[in-house]
Design an enzyme around this catalytic site. Structure first.
Site, mmCIF file in Angstrom:
data_model
loop_
_atom_site.group_PDB
_atom_site.id
_atom_site.type_symbol
_atom_site.label_atom_id
_atom_site.label_comp_id
_atom_site.label_asym_id
_atom_site.label_seq_id
_atom_site.Cartn_x
_atom_site.Cartn_y
_atom_site.Cartn_z
ATOM 1 N N GLU A 268 0.686 16.294 44.269
ATOM 2 C CA GLU A 268 1.462 15.894 45.440
ATOM 3 C C GLU A 268 2.832 15.380 45.012
ATOM 4 O O GLU A 268 2.930 14.386 44.271
ATOM 5 C CB GLU A 268 0.738 14.803 46.232
ATOM 6 C CG GLU A 268 1.530 14.350 47.455
ATOM 7 C CD GLU A 268 0.892 13.202 48.192
ATOM 8 O OE1 GLU A 268 1.516 12.690 49.149
ATOM 9 O OE2 GLU A 268 -0.221 12.804 47.812
ATOM 10 N N LYS A 400 -20.553 7.042 46.202
ATOM 11 C CA LYS A 400 -19.776 8.204 46.649
ATOM 12 C C LYS A 400 -19.849 8.429 48.155
ATOM 13 O O LYS A 400 -19.787 9.561 48.629
ATOM 14 C CB LYS A 400 -20.214 9.464 45.894
ATOM 15 C CG LYS A 400 -20.065 9.332 44.389
ATOM 16 C CD LYS A 400 -20.621 10.503 43.624
ATOM 17 C CE LYS A 400 -20.505 10.243 42.123
ATOM 18 N NZ LYS A 400 -21.113 11.298 41.303
ATOM 19 N N ASP A 476 -14.822 9.538 37.507
ATOM 20 C CA ASP A 476 -15.484 10.438 38.449
ATOM 21 C C ASP A 476 -14.642 10.509 39.723
ATOM 22 O O ASP A 476 -14.556 9.520 40.462
ATOM 23 C CB ASP A 476 -16.885 9.918 38.775
ATOM 24 C CG ASP A 476 -17.704 10.906 39.589
ATOM 25 O OD1 ASP A 476 -17.096 11.802 40.211
ATOM 26 O OD2 ASP A 476 -18.939 10.781 39.610
ATOM 27 N N HIS A 574 9.941 12.973 51.452
ATOM 28 C CA HIS A 574 8.994 14.062 51.211
ATOM 29 C C HIS A 574 9.685 15.419 51.250
ATOM 30 O O HIS A 574 9.297 16.328 50.517
ATOM 31 C CB HIS A 574 7.849 14.014 52.231
ATOM 32 C CG HIS A 574 6.725 13.126 51.803
ATOM 33 N ND1 HIS A 574 5.662 13.573 51.067
ATOM 34 C CD2 HIS A 574 6.516 11.796 51.969
ATOM 35 C CE1 HIS A 574 4.831 12.582 50.828
ATOM 36 N NE2 HIS A 574 5.330 11.489 51.364
#
Length: 590
Positions: A268, A400, A476, A574
Site C-alpha cells: 500500500e 484469529k 502470523d 494518496h
C-alpha cells in the site's frame, strides 16, 4: 520450398539460397553469395526466392505479434483462449505455415525428409550430399549464409540468430517422469520433499505439474533464490515459489529513550510515508513511552459432561486457588519457558470452556500453551473420567477472530503507548491543530466506531501498521485480527496547547523465535530492531520489546493519518503516493 536440392544445371547456382553444390569433382561444399542474374523461383510461392523469404519472415513475426496481442486482451477480459475468431484462426494457420517454411529454410532435418518423401522429387539429395548436410548442421549456420538474406523486409542478423538459439533445457528424464507421476496421482504432491530429498527440486517439479494440470503459467512467480529447506515442516507446505513484498523503513521511532528503524512490508502506497511522518513528530516532541500491562498466551479447550452439575464441579476445582500449584506443575512440564498464570472458566449448559493463560518466553507460544493444556486434560481425566474432550480449542481463547474476551482480558502482550506532541509540531509537521485532532478523534474513533458496533476497532488504521510489521518480522499474519484491537485516545493538555495521544492494545501476539521468524529476510528485519531470536539473559524480553515497537509504530501511524484527515490532506496524499505515475497504455502495448 527450395531446400538445398541439387541444381538442375551445374551453371545455375543460386547464391541467395545458400545451396551446397559440387564444384567439379570435389566433394567439399561451397557457398556462393554472389547475386544471381536470374533469380530462381522457390517451391513455396511462384516468386523469386529472396521475395519468398522476406514474405514468410514478415508473416511469421507479424502474426505472432498479432496473436500475442489478442491473447493478452482475452486474458484481461477473462475470455477463454480456445474461443477463436475467423481472423485468429487464419493467423494461426499462417503462423504454422510460415514456421514450417522457416524450419525448412534453415535446414531442419525432419522437415527436409518429410518434404522429400511427400514430393518424391528425383532431385533429392544423394548419400554424399546428405553427409555434407549433416556436417553443415553440426557446424550451425555460417555468417556468410546469413548475410545473404537481403531485401527490404529481410530480418536482421540478430533476429535470425535468435531464431537459431537452442530452446530452454528440458527437465531431466527422471524429473519428467516425476512430473507425470504427480499429474497422474501415483505420487502425491505433498510427498515430493521426502521422496526426493531435495526441497528445491520438489518445488520445481510441483510447480511444473501444476502448470500442466491447470494450463496456467506461473512465469511471474519466482522460484529460484529461496531457501526451501528453511520452511520444511514449519512454515509452508507444498511450495511452488515465493512472493515479493517490498519492505520500507519508518523512523527513527524514539521509544522509551531508544531509537528504532521500523521495517514495514506492504504493497500500500503512502503507508510507510505516513508512519514515518508520525515518527518524525514523536521524535521532535521528545519520544513516546510504552508500558507492558500483561504477557500471557491463551488456549481454551471445550469439554462435555453428562450434566451441568458435573461441569460445574470441574469449574470449581480449576478455579480453586488450592489446586493451582498442582495444575501449574502439570502444565509447566511441557516446556522450560511455559508458566501457567491462570485459568478462567465459562459454562454453557453441560459444556465447560477452560481458558488457560501462560507466559511463553520469546515465542509467540501457541504450540507451547497447547502442549501444556494437553497435559492438564490428561491429568484431569483421572479424577473426571466422564469428561469428554470435544476439542483442544473451543474458541474461548480466542485465536484469529475478533472477540470481546481478548479486548477485555487481553491475549499475548497487552501494551499502552503514549506521547505528548507539542503545539508547534502539530502545526508545522502535522499541518493541523490540537483542537481539530481532539474533535476528530472523538467523533471518528470513539463515537463513529460505537455507531458501527466496532469490537476493538476504536482507531483509525491500527491494522495497517500491525500487518506491515508482522509480515516484515515473520509473525502470523492471521493474528493481525486480534493484535489490531486498539483504542486511540487524544486530549489537549498543558492548558490546551499540546496534544496527548495514546494507543491501548490489549492483545499483541508476537514472538521472536519459531515460525516465520527463522527465515532469512524476516530474521534480518528482527535483527534491525535488535530483537532477533531468544534473549538468554532475560527470556521473553525480546518479544515484549517487539510488542512495544508495534504499539509505538501504531501510535505514529494513528497520529499521522488523523492529522491528514483533520487537515483535509488524505485524498491528495494518496493520489501522490498511492497512485502509479506509469503510463499503462504504453506498458500494455509494449
Amino acid at each position: 520450398m527450395d531446400l538445398r536440392r541439387r541444381p538442375p544445371k551445374p551453371a545455375a547456382t543460386n547464391g541467395r539460397n545458400h545451396h551446397l553444390h559440387h564444384q567439379g569433382n570435389s566433394s567439399s561444399p561451397a557457398i556462393d553469395c554472389s547475386p544471381s542474374p536470374i533469380p530462381k523461383a522457390s517451391d513455396a510461392l511462384p516468386l523469386p526466392l529472396y521475395l519468398t523469404n522476406g514474405i514468410f519472415f514478415t508473416l511469421f513475426f507479424s502474426v505472432a505479434y498479432y496473436l500475442l496481442h489478442r491473447w493478452r486482451d482475452k486474458i484481461r477480459n477473462s475470455t477463454p483462449l480456445h474461443v477463436l475468431t475467423l481472423s485468429e484462426l487464419a493467423a494461426i494457420v499462417s503462423l504454422i505455415a510460415s514456421f514450417i517454411y522457416l524450419l525448412g529454410f534453415f535446414g531442419i532435418d525432419f522437415v527436409q525428409s518429410f518434404i522429400a518423401r511427400a514430393s518424391h522429387d528425383p532431385w533429392d539429395v544423394d548419400d554424399d550430399e546428405r553427409f555434407i548436410l549433416e556436417e553443415d548442421r553440426r557446424r550451425g549456420p555460417c555468417t556468410a549464409a546469413l548475410d545473404c538474406l537481403v531485401g527490404p523486409v529481410a530480418p536482421s542478423i540478430s533476429d535470425v540468430r535468435k531464431l537459431m538459439d537452442p530452446p530452454a533445457p528440458l527437465p531431466s528424464v527422471e524429473d519428467e517422469q516425476m512430473v507425470k507421476s504427480v499429474i497422474s496421482g501415483t505420487v502425491p504432491s505433498y510427498s515430493l520433499e521426502s521422496k526426493l530429498g531435495d526441497c528445491y527440486r520438489a518445488a520445481s517439479i510441483r510447480r511444473e505439474a501444476i502448470q500442466r494440470i491447470t494450463g496456467k503459467s506461473l512465469s511471474g512467480l519466482p522460484l529460484e533464490g529461496f531457501d526451501y529447506e528453511a520452511i520444511l515442516g514449519q512454515c509452508c507446505e507444498m511450495p511452488i515459489g515465493f512472493l515479493q513484498i517490498p519492505v520500507g523503513i519508518a523512523g527513527p521511532l524514539l521509544l522509551n529513550g531508544c531509537e528504532y528503524s521500523v521495517p514495514m512490508a506492504t504493497t500500500e502506497g503512502c503507508l510507510v510515508a505516513s508512519t514515518n511522518r508520525g515518527c518524525k513528530a514523536i521524535y521532535a516532541s521528545g519520544g513516546a513511552t510504552s508500558i507492558l500491562l500483561r504477557d500471557g498466551m491463551t488456549r481454551a479447550p471445550v469439554v462435555r459432561f453428562p450434566s451441568a452439575k458435573r461441569a460445574s464441579e470441574l469449574k470449581f476445582f480449576l478455579e480453586d486457588p488450592l489446586n493451582f500449584e498442582t495444575l501449574s506443575m502439570v502444565f509447566n512440564k511441557s516446556s522450560r519457558f511455559a508458566r501457567l498464570q491462570g485459568i478462567q472458566c465459562s459454562i454453557a449448559g453441560k459444556n465447560l470452556y477452560m481458558r488457560f493463560t501462560c507466559s511463553t518466553g520469546d515465542a509467540m507460544g501457541m504450540n507451547m500453551v497447547s502442549k501444556g493444556v494437553q497435559n492438564i486434560l490428561e491429568f484431569l481425566q483421572n479424577d473426571f473420567p466422564d469428561m469428554d474432550v470435544i476439542g483442544i480449542s473451543g474458541n474461548f481463547c480466542s485465536d484469529k477472530k475478533p472477540a470481546a474476551v481478548n479486548w477485555i482480558e487481553g491475549r499475548g502482550k497487552s501494551v499502552v503507548c503514549e506521547a505528548i506532541i507539542s503545539e508547534d509540531i502539530v502545526r508545522k509537521v502535522l499541518k493541523t491543530t490540537v483542537p481539530a485532532l481532539v474533535e476528530l478523534n472523538m467523533l471518528k474513533n470513539l463515537a463513529g466506531s460505537a455507531v458501527a458496533g466496532a469490537l476493538g476497532g476504536f482507531n483509525a488504521h491500527a491494522a495497517n501498521i500491525v500487518s506491515a510489521v508482522f509480515i516484515a518480522t515473520g509473525q502470523d499474519p492471521a493474528q493481525n485480527i486480534e493484535s489490531s484491537h486498539c483504542i486511540t485516545m487524544m486530549e489537549a493538555v498543558n492548558d490546551g496547547k499540546d496534544l496527548h495521544i495514546s494507543v491501548t492494545m490489549p492483545s499483541i501476539e508476537v514472538g521472536t523465535v519459531g515460525g516465520g521468524t527463522q527465515l532469512a529476510s524476516q530474521s534480518a528485519c528482527l535483527n534491525l530492531l535488535g530483537v532477533k531470536g531468544a534473549n538468554k539473559e532475560s527470556p521473553g524480553s525480546n518479544s515484549r520489546l517487539l510488542a512495544a515497537i508495534v504499539a509505538g509504530s501504531v501510535l505514529a501511524g494513528e497520529l499521522s493519518l488523523m492529522s491528514a484527515i483533520a487537515a483535509g490532506q488524505l485524498v491528495n496524499s494518496h493520489m501522490k503516493y498511492n497512485r502509479s505515475n506509469r503510463d499503462f497504455t504504453k506498458v500494455t502495448s509494449s
